[in-house]
Design an enzyme around this catalytic site. Structure first.
Site, PDB file in Angstrom:
ATOM      1  N   HIS A  20      -9.854  -3.605  10.036  1.00 59.78           N
ATOM      2  CA  HIS A  20      -9.518  -3.218   8.947  1.00 59.78           C
ATOM      3  C   HIS A  20     -10.054  -4.653   7.886  1.00 59.78           C
ATOM      4  CE1 HIS A  20      -7.974   0.712   7.447  1.00 59.78           C
ATOM      5  NE2 HIS A  20      -7.150   0.542   7.905  1.00 59.78           N
ATOM      6  N   GLU A  36      -5.683  -2.514  12.656  1.00 59.49           N
ATOM      7  CA  GLU A  36      -5.469  -3.243  11.430  1.00 59.49           C
ATOM      8  C   GLU A  36      -6.506  -4.597  11.535  1.00 59.49           C
ATOM      9  OE1 GLU A  36      -3.623  -2.101   9.539  1.00 59.49           O
ATOM     10  OE2 GLU A  36      -2.671  -0.631  10.980  1.00 59.49           O
ATOM     11  N   GLU A  51       0.803  -1.131  -0.070  1.00 55.59           N
ATOM     12  CA  GLU A  51      -0.082  -0.090   0.072  1.00 55.59           C
ATOM     13  C   GLU A  51       0.693   1.277  -0.076  1.00 55.59           C
ATOM     14  OE1 GLU A  51      -3.575   2.317   2.425  1.00 55.59           O
ATOM     15  OE2 GLU A  51      -2.789   0.446   3.285  1.00 55.59           O
ATOM     16  N   ALA A  87       1.731  -0.151  10.664  1.00 53.82           N
ATOM     17  CA  ALA A  87       1.479  -1.381  10.401  1.00 53.82           C
ATOM     18  C   ALA A  87       0.577  -1.644   9.096  1.00 53.82           C
ATOM     19  CB  ALA A  87       0.490  -1.979  11.551  1.00 53.82           C
ATOM     20  N   MET A  88       0.217  -2.786   8.485  1.00 54.41           N
ATOM     21  CA  MET A  88      -0.371  -2.984   7.393  1.00 54.41           C
ATOM     22  C   MET A  88      -1.421  -4.187   7.423  1.00 54.41           C
ATOM     23  SD  MET A  88      -1.243  -1.781   4.557  1.00 54.41           S
ATOM     24  CE  MET A  88      -2.356  -2.610   3.575  1.00 54.41           C
TER      25      MET A  88
END
Length: 868
Positions: free
Chosen positions: A300, A297, A120, A261-262
């Protein structure tokens, strides 16, 4: 630059010419020459036989269409054009990449000894040629091949479906994600880790394996992250009815990461800062931060993954909504008042400053050159406030109905901000037509309130006016729909019922016009209004409160946030007046009535310790700077320091008694214990400015049994410039120099050191064995802290702070432009300073602009600031 990067506009969005329904990826991992084979099932959507695929820094090895070599293609700037294609086909693309040389930390790169990805917003194009856009959703199957000894764990999205051994000490694992997703949610990790394992049984009875991967030797620092993950999963089921949808949920902590973070589907990759914690290495703030980011996260998974963004202009669709959800999670688990205060501090400080800067933009931007530049406080934090306003207008029940309808309509699709608002509107029946302006209008509204009491008619009139000043990207502003939460109090502290036209009315007023008057009836005496309670809209409030009214609200307001806000407004009055006094050559003074008001807060037996600590905290230099069109850096610093010293001296006895009474023998991270430490260390930060300061701070550092108390002592010594500072800093460095993450706290203190020679110390600190400019955490901790949170040092009249910033930015421009773009923000506001400082900052910006290789990330910000 040889050629100016081109802007993209939201209005120019076009659907993709093709879509990819399935992709089968094979990674043959080597440090400097990884081969990626991507086999995609492609369908034509529009009348076009040409397919454009994004690509960057790739070596193309082969292209096949339906198994046959394909020659009708050409490599162009930014990607690959393939011509003469059938309506439906299988596309095979083979590329080679160099993870070891990838210092930008986008795409596939090495973090320490591990392979890691960050895709991203547009990192997947650094892995293979692909439609790297969020509205192309495919099912991913990923095979990872690597040396088994160095990379025993091979991870990717979804569920593990197969694995095996190969010759030459290599092995492979195959993963399959059954949920269609855009390329930005792809993830891969390969390396050797310690693993913490647990499980979670969902509300429907499914057993989910939970795994957290950390560097060897850090297993004892992963427990809190696992607890936070389990709490997140429980909370999302309880509050929103949302259940996890894979067989496994994995988190990997890495040291080199541009973001926090992802949320990659099933395989979250985290900056180790937001995973690793134990009492010896992490502060209470770290623990709470880990809880919030783990939650963010995880949340999400539905608000971002199951429903994703149609295009990157819609980023707040997932981020604003998910920040709101993580804030609610933290508030439900901890102190709602303290969490709300900390969220509002971010809005009133750096977010309002962003709104007032050349980079001001709506939460749904209309124009962008480099998408990474819009991972901003406006998109995230103000975006969350916009969601919160909808929650305020609809109520919890109406909001939940809207969420349910949103998922029913858009699960498995790429949606827009408008889709979300429409679902809220349709589910609740509340008209949000005017409210939509919050998505398209930039800047911070200023809301001015005036009042008039009519004793004979027993009426009280509130007149509310709103205006949003022109911003760099928008000159014409329209009135917004502002939910304005109020209460009226009588002299005994009782709440007065709100009645208009003989009817009871809700305490949240719908302010929609540029000017509106509300006349309340049956008001027996002149009331004291509590305005914008809970910060019900992200606006600047102006109301001419008298000191005694604010002191009254500090004691009587039923809402804790309103108590805190009254205290902040009281402090703001005297910060402003004292800044003017300093500019006139006078001394800083604080009336005894104000000091007594804070004494009352300090001695309150009704208020929670954590809340009292927040009440005692002065506004930051950055927040105060935002109050002025022209910032006097030195005067503001003088006033804030002088007020702290005066409060410390006047409240010495009370601060000292409370400080000694709150010492805890055992360390615990339950919220009551955190609150007591918070208040005790707030007292220490004041006591550091008294005669006993040096001995108290030194004693706490030596006896501390946890990192919270250790850092509180060091921070107090740093800000008060105590004699013991150097001894404590040297001792800490010797103890923790082997651990970069723990040293980040030390680097931050060096960066915020208010000493006259701070910049010399920072240059010397860059040679510390634990520091590396290649590591984003180290860079942000030292350099970022100096640029953003050391105003006197950074804005030194010599210009040496600006020159240093220019040097760092030029170096990072080549190695990691995304980090450089985050650091440059303090320079962009140069017009807020005096003529001499403006010239010095502009000189650095012009030097950057003249660089031949200036990255898009920096180009957009530099040119926008200079052209404003």
């Amino acid at each position: 630059m040889a050629q100016s990067p081109q802007a993209k506009y939201r209005k120019d969005y076009q659907s993709p010419s093709h879509t990819i329904t399935d992709i089968d990826l094979t990674f043959d991992l080597f440090d400097s020459a990884t081969t990626v084979t991507a086999i995609s099932q492609v369908k034509q959507l529009l009348d076009s036989t040409t397919l454009f695929l994004d690509g960057e820094d790739l070596v193309l090895k082969a292209i096949n269409v339906d198994g046959e070599a394909w020659s009708q293609y050409q490599e162009v700037e930014g990607g690959l054009e393939i011509h003469g294609l059938p309506q439906q086909f299988e596309l095979t693309v083979v590329t080679q990449i160099n993870p070891e040389a990838n210092t930008a930390l986008e795409g596939l790169y090495k973090s320490g000894g591990a392979f890691c990805t960050q895709c991203e917003a547009e990192g997947f194009r650094r892995i293979t040629y692909y439609q790297d856009r969020p509205d192309v959703l495919a099912k991913y199957t990923t095979t990872v091949i690597a040396d088994k000894e160095n990379n025993p764990y091979l991870l990717s999205n979804g569920n593990r479906i197969d694995q095996g051994e190969l010759e030459g000490g290599r092995h492979w694992v195959k993963w399959q994600d059954p949920h269609p997703k855009p390329s930005y949610l792809f993830a891969l990790v390969a390396g050797d880790f310690d693993v913490l394992r647990d499980n979670f049984v969902t509300q429907s009875g499914r057993d989910v394996a939970l795994e957290i991967f950390v560097d060897k030797g850090n297993l004892d620092r992963a427990t809190h992250a696992m607890t936070s993950l389990i709490n997140s999963m429980k909370w999302d089921e309880t509050r929103f009815g949302l259940e996890y949808d894979l067989d496994i949920y994995m988190i990997v902590a890495v040291d080199f990461f541009n973001m926090g973070a992802m949320e990659n589907k099933g395989l979250n990759i985290f900056n180790s800062k937001y995973v690793l914690a134990n009492e010896n290495t992490a502060t209470d703030t770290d623990y709470l931060g880990i809880e919030a980011v783990i939650g963010h996260e995880y949340f999400h998974n539905w608000t971002g993954n199951r429903v994703t963004c149609r295009d990157w202009f819609q980023l707040s669709l997932k981020e604003g909504l998910t920040v709101f959800r993580d804030q609610e999670f933290s508030s439900d688990l901890g102190s709602r008042a303290v969490n709300r205060i900390n969220n509002v501090r971010i809005i009133r400080g750096p977010q309002f400053a962003e709104d007032a800067s050349p980079m001001s933009h709506p939460i749904r931007p209309d124009k962008v050159i480099e998408m990474n530049n819009f991972y901003t406080l406006t998109v995230y934090e103000k975006g969350s406030e916009v969601i919160r306003m909808m929650h305020t207008l609809l109520g919890e029940e109406g909001f939940q109905k809207g969420m349910k309808l949103y998922f029913e309509r858009h699960d498995g699709t790429a949606a827009t901000c408008e889709d979300f608002v429409a679902a809220m509107e349709d589910a609740s029946g509340v008209d949000l037509t005017q409210f939509r302006l919050w998505y398209s209008q930039s800047g911070t509204p200023k809301v001015t309130v005036s009042s008039e009491y009519n004793a004979s008619q027993k009426t009280y009139a509130l007149t509310i006016e709103q205006v949003t000043e022109p911003t760099n990207n928008q000159t014409d502003k329209q009135p917004l729909h502002i939910p304005f939460d109020i209460e009226l109090y009588d002299s005994k502290g009782e709440v007065i019922d709100l009645v208009m036209d003989g009817q009871a009315v809700h305490h949240v007023l719908d302010v929609k016009a540029a000017k509106q008057t509300y006349v309340f009836e049956n008001v027996a005496e002149k009331p004291i209004p509590s305005l914008l309670r809970e910060f019900s809209a992200p606006v600047i409030l102006e109301y001419d409160y008298q000191d005694e009214e604010l002191i009254f609200l500090m004691v009587h307001a039923r809402n804790e946030f309103a108590c805190w806000d009254a205290g902040q407004m009281l402090l703001a009055k005297y910060i402003r007046s004292n800044v003017q006094a300093v500019q006139n050559g006078d001394t800083v003074t604080l009336p005894s009535s104000v000091i007594d008001a804070f004494r009352g807060v300090l001695l309150s037996e009704e208020l929670e310790p954590a809340f009292i600590a927040e009440m005692l905290a002065l506004p930051s230099h950055n927040e105060v700077s935002g109050w002025y069109a022209s910032v006097d850096v030195d005067a503001i610093a003088n006033v804030l320091k002088s007020l702290k010293v005066q409060l410390a001296q006047e409240l010495n006895d009370e601060l000292s008694a409370i400080y000694h009474s709150l010492k805890q023998k055992e360390y615990s991270i339950d919220h009551a214990a955190i609150g007591k430490r918070s208040l005790r260390n707030a007292c220490l930060s004041y006591l550091a400015h008294t005669e006993q300061g040096n001995s108290l701070v030194q004693s706490q550092y030596q006896s501390a049994n946890n990192m919270t108390d250790t850092m509180a002592a060091m921070s107090a010594a740093n800000q008060a410039q105590l004699p013991c500072r150097e001894t404590l800093m040297a001792d800490y460095s010797e103890k923790w120099k082997h651990d970069g993450l723990v040293m980040d706290k030390w680097f931050m203190l060096q960066g915020t050191n208010p000493a006259d020679n701070a910049l010399d110390v920072i240059r010397e600190t860059m040679n510390h064995e634990a520091f590396s400019l290649k590591n984003p955490n180290r860079t942000r901790s030292l350099i970022g802290a100096f640029l953003s949170n050391n105003p006197v040092g950074f804005h030194a009249k010599t210009g040496e702070g600006y020159q240093f910033a220019g040097e760092i930015l030029r170096e990072l421009n080549s190695s990691n432009p995304q980090v450089a773009s985050r650091l440059i923000d303090p320079l962009l506001k140069f017009r807020k300073y005096d003529v001499e400082r403006q010239a010095l900052i502009k000189q650095q910006l012009e030097a950057l602009k003249s660089m031949d290789n200036l990255a898009k990330d920096l180009y957009e910000k530099v040119t926008t600031a200079l052209d404003a």
